[in-house]
Motif scaffolding. Structure first.
Motif, PDB file in Angstrom:
ATOM      1  N   ALA A  17      23.377  14.161 -67.467  1.00 24.42           N
ATOM      2  CA  ALA A  17      23.942  15.283 -66.712  1.00 24.42           C
ATOM      3  C   ALA A  17      25.406  15.499 -67.086  1.00 24.42           C
ATOM      4  CB  ALA A  17      23.803  15.036 -65.213  1.00 24.42           C
ATOM      5  N   ILE A  18      26.124  14.415 -67.305  1.00 24.64           N
ATOM      6  CA  ILE A  18      27.539  14.520 -67.696  1.00 24.64           C
ATOM      7  C   ILE A  18      27.658  15.222 -69.046  1.00 24.64           C
ATOM      8  CG2 ILE A  18      29.523  13.141 -68.459  1.00 24.64           C
ATOM      9  CD1 ILE A  18      28.763  11.174 -66.164  1.00 24.64           C
ATOM     10  N   ILE A  19      26.782  14.873 -69.980  1.00 28.69           N
ATOM     11  CA  ILE A  19      26.806  15.529 -71.294  1.00 28.69           C
ATOM     12  C   ILE A  19      26.513  17.022 -71.140  1.00 28.69           C
ATOM     13  CG2 ILE A  19      25.629  15.687 -73.533  1.00 28.69           C
ATOM     14  CD1 ILE A  19      25.281  12.624 -73.357  1.00 28.69           C
ATOM     15  N   ALA A  20      25.550  17.347 -70.262  1.00 26.01           N
ATOM     16  CA  ALA A  20      25.223  18.759 -70.031  1.00 26.01           C
ATOM     17  C   ALA A  20      26.407  19.510 -69.422  1.00 26.01           C
ATOM     18  CB  ALA A  20      23.999  18.880 -69.132  1.00 26.01           C
ATOM     19  N   LEU A  21      27.205  18.858 -68.615  1.00 25.32           N
ATOM     20  CA  LEU A  21      28.396  19.495 -68.029  1.00 25.32           C
ATOM     21  C   LEU A  21      29.515  19.652 -69.052  1.00 25.32           C
ATOM     22  CD1 LEU A  21      28.609  17.652 -64.600  1.00 25.32           C
ATOM     23  CD2 LEU A  21      28.201  20.095 -64.948  1.00 25.32           C
ATOM     24  N   GLN A  22      29.619  18.697 -69.959  1.00 26.38           N
ATOM     25  CA  GLN A  22      30.715  18.693 -70.926  1.00 26.38           C
ATOM     26  C   GLN A  22      30.705  19.942 -71.811  1.00 26.38           C
ATOM     27  OE1 GLN A  22      30.379  15.870 -74.109  1.00 26.38           O
ATOM     28  NE2 GLN A  22      32.592  15.644 -74.296  1.00 26.38           N
ATOM     29  N   ALA A  23      29.541  20.318 -72.319  1.00 21.56           N
ATOM     30  CA  ALA A  23      29.470  21.437 -73.263  1.00 21.56           C
ATOM     31  C   ALA A  23      29.947  22.760 -72.664  1.00 21.56           C
ATOM     32  CB  ALA A  23      28.063  21.552 -73.835  1.00 21.56           C
ATOM     33  N   PRO A  24      29.465  23.180 -71.488  1.00 20.07           N
ATOM     34  CA  PRO A  24      29.958  24.467 -70.971  1.00 20.07           C
ATOM     35  C   PRO A  24      31.432  24.425 -70.549  1.00 20.07           C
ATOM     36  CG  PRO A  24      28.419  23.471 -69.414  1.00 20.07           C
ATOM     37  CD  PRO A  24      28.384  22.645 -70.666  1.00 20.07           C
ATOM     38  N   ILE A  25      31.891  23.260 -70.078  1.00 21.60           N
ATOM     39  CA  ILE A  25      33.315  23.139 -69.745  1.00 21.60           C
ATOM     40  C   ILE A  25      34.149  23.331 -71.006  1.00 21.60           C
ATOM     41  CG2 ILE A  25      35.116  21.495 -69.049  1.00 21.60           C
ATOM     42  CD1 ILE A  25      33.023  20.371 -67.014  1.00 21.60           C
ATOM     43  N   ASN A  26      33.748  22.658 -72.092  1.00 19.55           N
ATOM     44  CA  ASN A  26      34.474  22.793 -73.348  1.00 19.55           C
ATOM     45  C   ASN A  26      34.324  24.192 -73.941  1.00 19.55           C
ATOM     46  OD1 ASN A  26      35.533  20.207 -73.341  1.00 19.55           O
ATOM     47  ND2 ASN A  26      33.864  19.346 -74.530  1.00 19.55           N
ATOM     48  N   ALA A  27      33.153  24.818 -73.752  1.00 21.19           N
ATOM     49  CA  ALA A  27      32.951  26.186 -74.256  1.00 21.19           C
ATOM     50  C   ALA A  27      33.875  27.168 -73.523  1.00 21.19           C
ATOM     51  CB  ALA A  27      31.496  26.597 -74.106  1.00 21.19           C
ATOM     52  N   GLU A  28      34.035  26.978 -72.215  1.00 22.85           N
ATOM     53  CA  GLU A  28      34.952  27.844 -71.468  1.00 22.85           C
ATOM     54  C   GLU A  28      36.391  27.615 -71.923  1.00 22.85           C
ATOM     55  OE1 GLU A  28      36.300  28.937 -66.912  1.00 22.85           O
ATOM     56  OE2 GLU A  28      34.518  27.707 -67.216  1.00 22.85           O
ATOM     57  N   ALA A  29      36.731  26.347 -72.188  1.00 25.65           N
ATOM     58  CA  ALA A  29      38.079  26.049 -72.709  1.00 25.65           C
ATOM     59  C   ALA A  29      38.283  26.727 -74.055  1.00 25.65           C
ATOM     60  CB  ALA A  29      38.274  24.537 -72.828  1.00 25.65           C
ATOM     61  N   ALA A  30      37.234  26.746 -74.892  1.00 30.59           N
ATOM     62  CA  ALA A  30      37.338  27.409 -76.201  1.00 30.59           C
ATOM     63  C   ALA A  30      37.603  28.900 -76.037  1.00 30.59           C
ATOM     64  CB  ALA A  30      36.062  27.185 -77.008  1.00 30.59           C
ATOM     65  N   THR A  31      36.943  29.515 -75.059  1.00 29.26           N
ATOM     66  CA  THR A  31      37.159  30.938 -74.800  1.00 29.26           C
ATOM     67  C   THR A  31      38.601  31.182 -74.385  1.00 29.26           C
ATOM     68  OG1 THR A  31      34.852  31.250 -74.163  1.00 29.26           O
ATOM     69  CG2 THR A  31      36.426  32.906 -73.382  1.00 29.26           C
ATOM     70  N   ARG A  32      39.094  30.351 -73.503  1.00 32.69           N
ATOM     71  CA  ARG A  32      40.474  30.532 -73.020  1.00 32.69           C
ATOM     72  C   ARG A  32      41.508  30.215 -74.097  1.00 32.69           C
ATOM     73  NH1 ARG A  32      40.870  29.349 -66.641  1.00 32.69           N
ATOM     74  NH2 ARG A  32      38.839  30.169 -66.093  1.00 32.69           N
ATOM     75  N   LEU A  33      41.211  29.201 -74.927  1.00 33.82           N
ATOM     76  CA  LEU A  33      42.141  28.834 -75.997  1.00 33.82           C
ATOM     77  C   LEU A  33      41.995  29.736 -77.217  1.00 33.82           C
ATOM     78  CD1 LEU A  33      41.793  24.944 -75.805  1.00 33.82           C
ATOM     79  CD2 LEU A  33      43.819  26.289 -75.179  1.00 33.82           C
TER      80      LEU A  33
END
Length: 151
Positions: A17-33
């Motif tokens: 579940a943690i791995i599943a959370l990591q990807a969208p969190i990082n994807a949102e960070a990529a959008t913002r960055l």
């Protein structure tokens, strides 16, 4: 199932579940960055600092840093580079195909690679043959992953 086995199973599920959370969190960070590589770099920097602190707090007296000098290059670089590649791919793919598809296909890929690693006893693993049951199980996981992706 023993209490210990149940607890370890639960911990493995939470890890997934943690791995599943990591990807969208990082994807949102990529959008913002504005760049997936910048998000992956940020993720690894934060993780590196956290691991340095945890190691210093809990494992500094049992860690043999001198062993680093005798490790082969694949061991020194492989885990970190492969982890960086996986995180970057997940950041890029999550918004395009969805996190469920990224996770399902990733698990299928892990399973097929693991079967080969087991089959040839690579990296000092115990050699385990490719049985009909093991290969069939991997194929079923792949079919399930494709269903998650395409249906």
């Amino acid at each position: 199932m023993s209490v210990q086995a149940a607890l370890l199973t639960l911990v493995a599920l939470v890890g997934g579940a943690i791995i599943a959370l990591q990807a969208p969190i990082n994807a949102e960070a990529a959008t913002r960055l504005g760049n997936p590589l910048a998000a992956a770099t940020m993720s690894f920097c934060v993780g590196t600092v956290a691991l340095i602190l945890v190691t210093w707090l809990f494992a500094r007296h049992t860690t043999e840093l001198g062993a680093v000098t005798s490790m082969p290059l694949y061991m020194l670089l492989g885990g970190g580079l492969l982890g960086a590649l996986y995180v970057t791919l997940a950041i890029i793919l999550a918004p395009k195909i969805g996190i469920a598809a990224v996770m399902a296909l990733g698990i299928a890929g892990q399973l097929f690679a693991a079967l080969l690693l087991d089959r040839f006893g690579m990296f000092e693993l115990l050699e385990r043959g490719l049985t009909t049951g093991r290969v069939s199980g991997a194929v079923l996981v792949l079919v399930g992953a494709l269903m998650v992706r395409l249906l």
